[in-house]
Design a protein around this motif. Structure first.
Motif, PDB file in Angstrom:
ATOM      1  N   GLU A   1      25.514   2.708  -5.431  1.00  0.00           N
ATOM      2  CA  GLU A   1      26.699   2.407  -4.623  1.00  0.00           C
ATOM      3  C   GLU A   1      26.706   3.228  -3.333  1.00  0.00           C
ATOM      4  O   GLU A   1      27.107   2.728  -2.276  1.00  0.00           O
ATOM      5  N   LEU A   2      26.267   4.481  -3.421  1.00  0.00           N
ATOM      6  CA  LEU A   2      26.184   5.312  -2.216  1.00  0.00           C
ATOM      7  C   LEU A   2      25.208   4.710  -1.220  1.00  0.00           C
ATOM      8  O   LEU A   2      25.503   4.622  -0.023  1.00  0.00           O
ATOM      9  N   ARG A   3      24.059   4.280  -1.691  1.00  0.00           N
ATOM     10  CA  ARG A   3      23.063   3.718  -0.784  1.00  0.00           C
ATOM     11  C   ARG A   3      23.569   2.428  -0.139  1.00  0.00           C
ATOM     12  O   ARG A   3      23.298   2.168   1.040  1.00  0.00           O
ATOM     13  N   ASN A   4      24.306   1.636  -0.905  1.00  0.00           N
ATOM     14  CA  ASN A   4      24.893   0.424  -0.317  1.00  0.00           C
ATOM     15  C   ASN A   4      25.905   0.769   0.771  1.00  0.00           C
ATOM     16  O   ASN A   4      25.961   0.113   1.816  1.00  0.00           O
ATOM     17  N   ARG A   5      26.713   1.810   0.508  1.00  0.00           N
ATOM     18  CA  ARG A   5      27.706   2.219   1.522  1.00  0.00           C
ATOM     19  C   ARG A   5      27.012   2.737   2.778  1.00  0.00           C
ATOM     20  O   ARG A   5      27.420   2.413   3.901  1.00  0.00           O
ATOM     21  N   LEU A   6      26.002   3.536   2.613  1.00  0.00           N
ATOM     22  CA  LEU A   6      25.308   4.111   3.762  1.00  0.00           C
ATOM     23  C   LEU A   6      24.592   3.038   4.577  1.00  0.00           C
ATOM     24  O   LEU A   6      24.605   3.070   5.811  1.00  0.00           O
ATOM     25  N   ALA A   7      23.977   2.086   3.907  1.00  0.00           N
ATOM     26  CA  ALA A   7      23.206   1.054   4.604  1.00  0.00           C
ATOM     27  C   ALA A   7      24.096   0.041   5.311  1.00  0.00           C
ATOM     28  O   ALA A   7      23.693  -0.582   6.303  1.00  0.00           O
ATOM     29  N   LYS A   8      25.318  -0.155   4.773  1.00  0.00           N
ATOM     30  CA  LYS A   8      26.323  -1.001   5.423  1.00  0.00           C
ATOM     31  C   LYS A   8      25.932  -2.479   5.517  1.00  0.00           C
ATOM     32  O   LYS A   8      26.299  -3.161   6.475  1.00  0.00           O
ATOM     33  N   CYS A   9      25.199  -2.952   4.537  1.00  0.00           N
ATOM     34  CA  CYS A   9      24.776  -4.356   4.562  1.00  0.00           C
ATOM     35  C   CYS A   9      24.966  -5.036   3.214  1.00  0.00           C
ATOM     36  O   CYS A   9      24.144  -5.856   2.790  1.00  0.00           O
ATOM     37  N   GLY A  10      26.038  -4.701   2.521  1.00  0.00           N
ATOM     38  CA  GLY A  10      26.331  -5.351   1.255  1.00  0.00           C
ATOM     39  C   GLY A  10      25.534  -4.783   0.094  1.00  0.00           C
ATOM     40  O   GLY A  10      24.944  -3.708   0.180  1.00  0.00           O
TER      41      GLY A  10
ATOM     42  N   LEU B   1      14.974 -12.143  -6.863  1.00  0.00           N
ATOM     43  CA  LEU B   1      13.997 -11.674  -5.876  1.00  0.00           C
ATOM     44  C   LEU B   1      14.353 -10.244  -5.487  1.00  0.00           C
ATOM     45  O   LEU B   1      15.528  -9.864  -5.492  1.00  0.00           O
ATOM     46  N   SER B   2      13.353  -9.477  -5.122  1.00  0.00           N
ATOM     47  CA  SER B   2      13.614  -8.110  -4.673  1.00  0.00           C
ATOM     48  C   SER B   2      14.448  -8.123  -3.407  1.00  0.00           C
ATOM     49  O   SER B   2      14.255  -8.967  -2.524  1.00  0.00           O
ATOM     50  N   TYR B   3      15.378  -7.183  -3.322  1.00  0.00           N
ATOM     51  CA  TYR B   3      16.163  -7.034  -2.102  1.00  0.00           C
ATOM     52  C   TYR B   3      15.271  -6.538  -0.964  1.00  0.00           C
ATOM     53  O   TYR B   3      14.202  -5.964  -1.194  1.00  0.00           O
ATOM     54  N   MET B   4      15.720  -6.725   0.262  1.00  0.00           N
ATOM     55  CA  MET B   4      14.993  -6.245   1.430  1.00  0.00           C
ATOM     56  C   MET B   4      15.921  -5.433   2.327  1.00  0.00           C
ATOM     57  O   MET B   4      17.133  -5.657   2.360  1.00  0.00           O
ATOM     58  N   ARG B   5      15.352  -4.464   3.019  1.00  0.00           N
ATOM     59  CA  ARG B   5      16.107  -3.688   4.003  1.00  0.00           C
ATOM     60  C   ARG B   5      15.299  -3.562   5.288  1.00  0.00           C
ATOM     61  O   ARG B   5      14.072  -3.526   5.273  1.00  0.00           O
ATOM     62  N   THR B   6      16.022  -3.480   6.403  1.00  0.00           N
ATOM     63  CA  THR B   6      15.406  -3.259   7.707  1.00  0.00           C
ATOM     64  C   THR B   6      15.143  -1.758   7.889  1.00  0.00           C
ATOM     65  O   THR B   6      15.714  -0.925   7.173  1.00  0.00           O
ATOM     66  N   PRO B   7      14.302  -1.396   8.861  1.00  0.00           N
ATOM     67  CA  PRO B   7      14.117   0.027   9.147  1.00  0.00           C
ATOM     68  C   PRO B   7      15.435   0.754   9.436  1.00  0.00           C
ATOM     69  O   PRO B   7      15.620   1.890   8.997  1.00  0.00           O
ATOM     70  N   ALA B   8      16.347   0.107  10.144  1.00  0.00           N
ATOM     71  CA  ALA B   8      17.632   0.745  10.447  1.00  0.00           C
ATOM     72  C   ALA B   8      18.406   1.041   9.172  1.00  0.00           C
ATOM     73  O   ALA B   8      18.980   2.124   9.013  1.00  0.00           O
ATOM     74  N   GLU B   9      18.447   0.096   8.253  1.00  0.00           N
ATOM     75  CA  GLU B   9      19.138   0.311   6.984  1.00  0.00           C
ATOM     76  C   GLU B   9      18.507   1.474   6.217  1.00  0.00           C
ATOM     77  O   GLU B   9      19.207   2.325   5.654  1.00  0.00           O
ATOM     78  N   VAL B  10      17.187   1.484   6.167  1.00  0.00           N
ATOM     79  CA  VAL B  10      16.480   2.544   5.446  1.00  0.00           C
ATOM     80  C   VAL B  10      16.829   3.909   6.023  1.00  0.00           C
ATOM     81  O   VAL B  10      17.123   4.863   5.289  1.00  0.00           O
ATOM     82  N   LEU B  11      16.829   4.013   7.348  1.00  0.00           N
ATOM     83  CA  LEU B  11      17.131   5.288   7.983  1.00  0.00           C
ATOM     84  C   LEU B  11      18.570   5.725   7.721  1.00  0.00           C
ATOM     85  O   LEU B  11      18.834   6.916   7.519  1.00  0.00           O
TER      86      LEU B  11
END
Length: 314
Positions: free
Chosen positions: A233-242, A272-282
């Motif tokens: 849940e923390l990672r979802n909040r930080l990434a800000k993309c659902g 399917l595996s979720y995906m994240r952009t470089p911005a989300e990862v950072l």
């Protein structure tokens, strides 16, 4: 002078010759055939693949230190490229099973860094904070209050594996996110190979924790499953993309086909595996929720063109 060979020597020579011929034929038969006009590694692929080196550095040193008590500087110093040593890394108190798992993971990450840097070049290892204090801060943020005593990933096997829940999954979703933007055939082959192993590592970690889902994490009044849920849940909040991150136990609406509460693998509604952009990862690995503001595991920011360009922007 005539040279004579014993029958056994002739047989051995014949067997070796046949083996070499067979290897040559097998090699030619087993290599894929690519169209003549395609590019192995497109110039646009380089920065995308180099970005992944940040995460591979993080995993390599964390696993090496946790299992062996020393890091990349000793195991493969040429891959460090003059980068600073990680902050606070040390050997973890691991039982035999966990030690064997993490040792294997560690050497796999060394291989990942080697093939990435050999293929697309690299940059010095970024400054990384692998201290118990940094992990404690992350866990406190996940739960929303200060755990007493502070969470220490190096304390025992279970604590260490909970901390590992944080790492390979970020590489996994980053590789899935990178895949559609690669052009070169070897770039795609490289990413697929990296993704396969990162996914395997994540599955091992999640299975390890799932088997202990209802165990209380001493000395806290929280179970293993709760730790994974709060971290996700923390990672979802930080990434800000659902929702792109799920714990090992979920409501049925997040389970496979909305029919399971078990969640050994984290996946979307189509499994399917979720995906994240470089911005989300950072945003996640910086623990700031902002790709422009370093912190967390990278106090001075990640390296490479993609990460450094974000740091230049307001």
């Amino acid at each position: 002078m005539a040279v004579s060979f014993s029958p056994s020597s002739l047989v051995l020579f014949f067997m070796v010759s046949c083996s070499l011929i067979g290897m040559a034929v097998s090699e030619s038969m087993c290599q894929p055939t690519y169209p003549a006009h395609v590019i192995a590694v497109d110039e646009e692929d380089v920065n995308l693949l180099q970005f992944a080196e940040n995460l591979e550095h993080l995993e390599a040193d964390y696993f090496l230190w946790g299992a062996l008590g020393y890091g990349l500087d000793e195991v493969a110093p040429q891959l460090v490229m003059g980068g600073p040593p990680p902050i606070g890394a040390k050997k973890a108190e691991l039982n035999e099973l966990t030690l064997n798992i993490i040792t294997e993971f560690a050497y796999e990450e060394v291989g990942h860094l080697r093939i990435l840097k050999r293929t697309v070049g690299g940059f010095p290892r970024p400054l990384m904070d692998l201290s118990a204090a940094n992990f404690a801060k992350l866990i406190d943020s996940a739960f929303g209050y200060h755990l007493i005593p502070p969470f220490d990933p190096y304390h025992d096997s279970l604590s260490y594996m909970i901390s590992c829940y944080v790492l390979p999954y970020m590489g996994l979703v980053a590789y899935v996110g990178t895949n559609p933007f690669l052009n070169g055939y070897y770039s795609k082959r490289l990413l697929a190979g990296l993704l396969g192993v990162e996914s395997g590592q994540d599955a091992v970690i999640r299975t390890y924790l799932y088997e202990r889902a209802e165990e209380q994490v001493h000395p806290y009044n929280h179970t293993v499953a709760e730790f994974t849920t709060y971290i996700s849940e923390l990672r979802n909040r930080l990434a800000k993309c659902g929702i792109k991150d799920e714990g090992i136990i979920v409501p049925k609406e997040l389970g496979a086909e909305n029919r399971t509460m078990t969640n050994v693998l984290s996946a979307d509604p189509d499994s399917l595996s979720y995906m994240r952009t470089p911005a989300e990862v950072l945003r996640v690995v910086y623990s700031t929720g902002d790709e422009h503001i370093p912190g967390g595991f990278y106090p001075k920011g990640a390296n490479g063109k993609i990460a450094r360009e974000f740091l230049k922007k307001p």
